[in-house]
Design a protein around this motif. Structure first.
Motif, short mmCIF file in Angstrom:
data_model
loop_
_atom_site.label_atom_id
_atom_site.label_comp_id
_atom_site.label_asym_id
_atom_site.label_seq_id
_atom_site.Cartn_x
_atom_site.Cartn_y
_atom_site.Cartn_z
N PRO A 50 11.64 18.34 15.62
CA PRO A 50 11.43 17.55 16.84
C PRO A 50 12.54 17.80 17.86
N PHE A 51 12.19 17.66 19.13
CA PHE A 51 13.12 17.90 20.22
C PHE A 51 14.41 17.09 20.03
N GLY A 52 14.27 15.81 19.76
CA GLY A 52 15.45 14.95 19.62
C GLY A 52 16.38 15.38 18.51
N GLU A 53 15.82 15.83 17.42
CA GLU A 53 16.63 16.31 16.30
C GLU A 53 17.40 17.56 16.69
N LEU A 54 16.75 18.48 17.39
CA LEU A 54 17.44 19.69 17.87
C LEU A 54 18.56 19.34 18.83
N LEU A 55 18.27 18.40 19.74
CA LEU A 55 19.28 17.99 20.72
C LEU A 55 20.49 17.39 20.02
N LYS A 56 20.26 16.50 19.09
CA LYS A 56 21.37 15.85 18.37
C LYS A 56 22.18 16.86 17.58
N GLU A 57 21.51 17.75 16.86
CA GLU A 57 22.24 18.76 16.08
C GLU A 57 23.10 19.63 16.98
N ALA A 58 22.54 20.07 18.10
CA ALA A 58 23.29 20.92 19.02
C ALA A 58 24.45 20.15 19.67
N ARG A 59 24.22 18.89 20.01
CA ARG A 59 25.28 18.06 20.60
C ARG A 59 26.44 17.92 19.62
N LEU A 60 26.12 17.64 18.37
CA LEU A 60 27.17 17.48 17.37
C LEU A 60 27.91 18.79 17.12
N ARG A 61 27.17 19.90 17.07
CA ARG A 61 27.80 21.22 16.91
C ARG A 61 28.75 21.52 18.06
N ALA A 62 28.38 21.07 19.27
CA ALA A 62 29.21 21.29 20.45
C ALA A 62 30.42 20.35 20.47
N GLY A 63 30.43 19.37 19.56
CA GLY A 63 31.58 18.49 19.44
C GLY A 63 31.58 17.28 20.37
N PHE A 64 30.41 16.89 20.86
CA PHE A 64 30.32 15.76 21.76
C PHE A 64 29.80 14.52 21.06
N LEU B 157 28.02 10.77 21.31
CA LEU B 157 26.85 10.35 22.07
C LEU B 157 27.23 9.84 23.46
N ARG B 158 28.19 8.96 23.54
CA ARG B 158 28.57 8.38 24.84
C ARG B 158 29.14 9.43 25.79
N ARG B 159 29.98 10.29 25.28
CA ARG B 159 30.57 11.34 26.13
C ARG B 159 29.49 12.27 26.66
N PHE B 160 28.59 12.69 25.79
CA PHE B 160 27.53 13.60 26.22
C PHE B 160 26.60 12.92 27.21
N ALA B 161 26.26 11.66 26.96
CA ALA B 161 25.40 10.91 27.88
C ALA B 161 26.03 10.86 29.27
N GLU B 162 27.33 10.64 29.31
CA GLU B 162 28.05 10.62 30.59
C GLU B 162 27.99 11.98 31.28
N MET B 163 28.16 13.04 30.50
CA MET B 163 28.15 14.40 31.05
C MET B 163 26.82 14.74 31.72
N VAL B 164 25.72 14.28 31.13
CA VAL B 164 24.39 14.66 31.62
C VAL B 164 23.71 13.52 32.38
N LYS C 168 21.84 7.27 30.29
CA LYS C 168 22.40 6.10 29.61
C LYS C 168 22.49 6.41 28.12
N PRO C 169 23.59 6.00 27.47
CA PRO C 169 23.72 6.25 26.03
C PRO C 169 22.54 5.72 25.22
N SER C 170 22.02 4.56 25.58
CA SER C 170 20.87 4.01 24.84
C SER C 170 19.64 4.89 24.99
N ASN C 171 19.46 5.48 26.17
CA ASN C 171 18.32 6.39 26.38
C ASN C 171 18.51 7.70 25.63
N LEU C 172 19.75 8.20 25.58
CA LEU C 172 20.02 9.42 24.83
C LEU C 172 19.76 9.19 23.34
N SER C 173 20.21 8.06 22.83
CA SER C 173 19.96 7.73 21.42
C SER C 173 18.46 7.65 21.14
N ALA C 174 17.73 6.99 22.03
CA ALA C 174 16.27 6.88 21.86
C ALA C 174 15.61 8.25 21.90
#
Length: 82
Positions: free
Chosen positions: A4-18, A20-27, A30-36
């Motif tokens: 699923p798209f969300g799973e790929l996004l999360k895996e790549a975000r974690l690999r990049a070392g970000f 959730l809140r920091r990445f949400a700010e970068m892009v 809202k952190p709650s929307n990124l989590s969802a």
């Protein structure tokens, strides 16, 4: 089967070392929307520019296999949610 798209996004975000809140700010999401989004409770952005921003921010290289997998994981308008 594609992940699923969300799973790929999360895996790549974690690999990049970000976190959730920091990445949400970068892009500018809202952190709650990124989590969802990462947990499949929210659809991926429909705007190609926003998808490119997300992909670039997590370090995906355009035309790479990971880039293609990221964009291919988005549901099409013909697919039903859930």
């Amino acid at each position: 089967m594609l992940k699923p798209f969300g799973e790929l996004l999360k895996e790549a975000r974690l690999r990049a070392g970000f976190g959730l809140r920091r990445f949400a700010e970068m892009v500018d999401i809202k952190p709650s929307n990124l989590s969802a989004l990462e947990h499949g409770r929210r659809k991926p952005p429909a705007e190609p520019e926003k998808l490119r921003e997300l992909a670039g921010a997590i370090g995906l290289v355009e035309s790479s296999a990971e880039w293609a997998q990221f964009f291919d994981a988005r549901p099409t308008s013909r697919e039903s949610p859930g």
